[in-house]
Write a protein that holds these residues in place. Structure first.
Motif, mmCIF file in Angstrom:
data_model
loop_
_atom_site.group_PDB
_atom_site.id
_atom_site.type_symbol
_atom_site.label_atom_id
_atom_site.label_comp_id
_atom_site.label_asym_id
_atom_site.label_seq_id
_atom_site.Cartn_x
_atom_site.Cartn_y
_atom_site.Cartn_z
ATOM 1 N N GLU A 207 45.337 39.679 38.483
ATOM 2 C CA GLU A 207 44.562 40.239 39.591
ATOM 3 C C GLU A 207 43.186 39.589 39.728
ATOM 4 O O GLU A 207 42.525 39.745 40.755
ATOM 5 N N THR A 208 42.760 38.869 38.705
ATOM 6 C CA THR A 208 41.432 38.264 38.747
ATOM 7 C C THR A 208 41.354 37.109 39.740
ATOM 8 O O THR A 208 40.284 36.807 40.260
ATOM 9 N N VAL B 108 36.214 41.589 33.113
ATOM 10 C CA VAL B 108 35.645 40.782 34.193
ATOM 11 C C VAL B 108 34.315 41.400 34.611
ATOM 12 O O VAL B 108 34.237 42.597 34.879
ATOM 13 N N PHE C 228 45.120 40.083 34.123
ATOM 14 C CA PHE C 228 44.618 38.737 34.388
ATOM 15 C C PHE C 228 45.039 38.230 35.760
ATOM 16 O O PHE C 228 44.251 37.593 36.462
ATOM 17 N N LEU D 110 40.336 38.393 43.002
ATOM 18 C CA LEU D 110 38.967 38.895 42.906
ATOM 19 C C LEU D 110 37.951 37.776 43.125
ATOM 20 O O LEU D 110 36.937 37.954 43.797
ATOM 21 N N HIS E 255 31.468 35.239 38.199
ATOM 22 C CA HIS E 255 32.173 36.198 37.364
ATOM 23 C C HIS E 255 32.278 35.670 35.934
ATOM 24 O O HIS E 255 32.609 34.503 35.725
ATOM 25 N N PHE F 3 34.443 36.074 32.520
ATOM 26 C CA PHE F 3 35.752 36.533 32.054
ATOM 27 C C PHE F 3 35.744 36.487 30.526
ATOM 28 O O PHE F 3 35.406 35.446 29.951
#
Length: 205
Positions: free
Chosen positions: A52-53, A169, A50, A56, A185, A187
Motif C-alpha cells: 500500500e505504500t 511509514v 508494504f 501513498l 516519506h 520507511f
C-alpha cells in the motif's frame, strides 16, 4: 504480537512520538547543514502493508529520489527516505544557495548533495530512535537512486531480502520561508521479529 493491523491506540501513539522526535532531530540536522531555518509540518505516522505504500508515495511511475541505509544491531532492517524528484531539485537549489527552480537535472554534484542530505536525515532519525529505545542501531553507508518508484522499490526489496509484511511509514513536509522544500516519506523496513523488539524496548510488548 503478529496482528499488526490491529495495533492498539497506545502502540500508535508510541509510533507517532517516535516520528516526532526522530523527524525533529532530522530537521535540526538539515537546518544546520544548509544554514537556514527549516520548519516541519506534523509528521504522519502509519503502520501499513508494504504494497500500500506505493500508492501513498504517488504510484509506480512517480519520479523519486531515494536514500537507503541498512540497519545493523538489535533491530536489523533497512531505512529509506523517499522524496519526489521535484523535492530533490529544490534541495539542491537550497543547498547551493540558488533561486528555486534553477536545478532542472541532477548532475553528479547534485546527486552527491541529495545523497548527503538524505544520509543526514536518516542518520539523525535512526540515532533518535536508538536513544529513545536504548537499542543498538548502526547504519551502513547510504545508497542513492533516482528513478521511477517501481524500479527503485523493486531493487531495494531484492537487496533487503525478507522483511516484515507491514512497515512503518512517516510522511513529512519540510518548509523553508513558507515554501515547501521536501515532500517525503521515511520507511522503516524491519527484518522478521525486529518490530517486536522495538515495541518491547518501548515497554509495549
Amino acid at each position: 504480537m503478529n496482528d499488526y493491523p490491529e495495533l492498539s491506540a497506545m502502540h500508535l501513539d508510541a509510533l507517532r512520538e517516535i516520528s516526532n522526535i526522530g523527524m525533529g532531530n532530522a530537521v535540526t540536522a538539515l537546518a544546520q547543514l544548509v544554514n537556514r531555518r527549516i520548519d516541519m509540518k506534523v509528521p504522519r505516522a502509519q503502520f501499513m502493508p508494504f504494497e500500500e505504500t506505493i500508492a501513498l508515495v504517488g504510484g509506480l511511475e512517480e519520479e523519486v529520489a531515494c536514500v537507503s541505509l541498512r540497519i545493523l544491531g538489535d533491530v536489523p532492517g533497512t531505512v529509506l527516505f523517499v522524496f519526489s524528484g521535484d523535492s530533490a531539485r529544490r534541495l539542491v537549489d537550497l543547498l547551493m544557495g540558488m533561486p528555486p527552480g534553477t536545478t532542472v537535472e541532477l548532475d553528479e554534484i547534485g546527486q552527491s548533495a541529495v545523497k548527503e542530505i538524505g544520509n543526514v536525515l536518516t542518520g539523525a532519525f535512526i540515532n533518535a530512535l536508538s536513544q529513545l529505545t536504548m537499542l543498538n542501531m548502526i547504519t551502513t553507508v547510504p545508497m542513492f537512486a533516482m528513478d521511477m518508484l517501481g524500479a527503485v522499490m523493486a531493487d531495494l526489496m531484492i537487496a533487503s531480502g525478507r522483511v516484515e509484511d507491514h512497515v512503518l511509514v512517516i510522511g513529512t513536509d519540510l518548509v523553508h520561508e513558507g515554501e515547501m522544500v521536501i515532500n517525503g516519506h521515511f520507511f522503516l523496513l524491519t527484518d522478521p521479529g525486529s518490530i517486536d523488539k522495538l515495541f518491547a524496548a518501548l515497554g509495549l510488548a
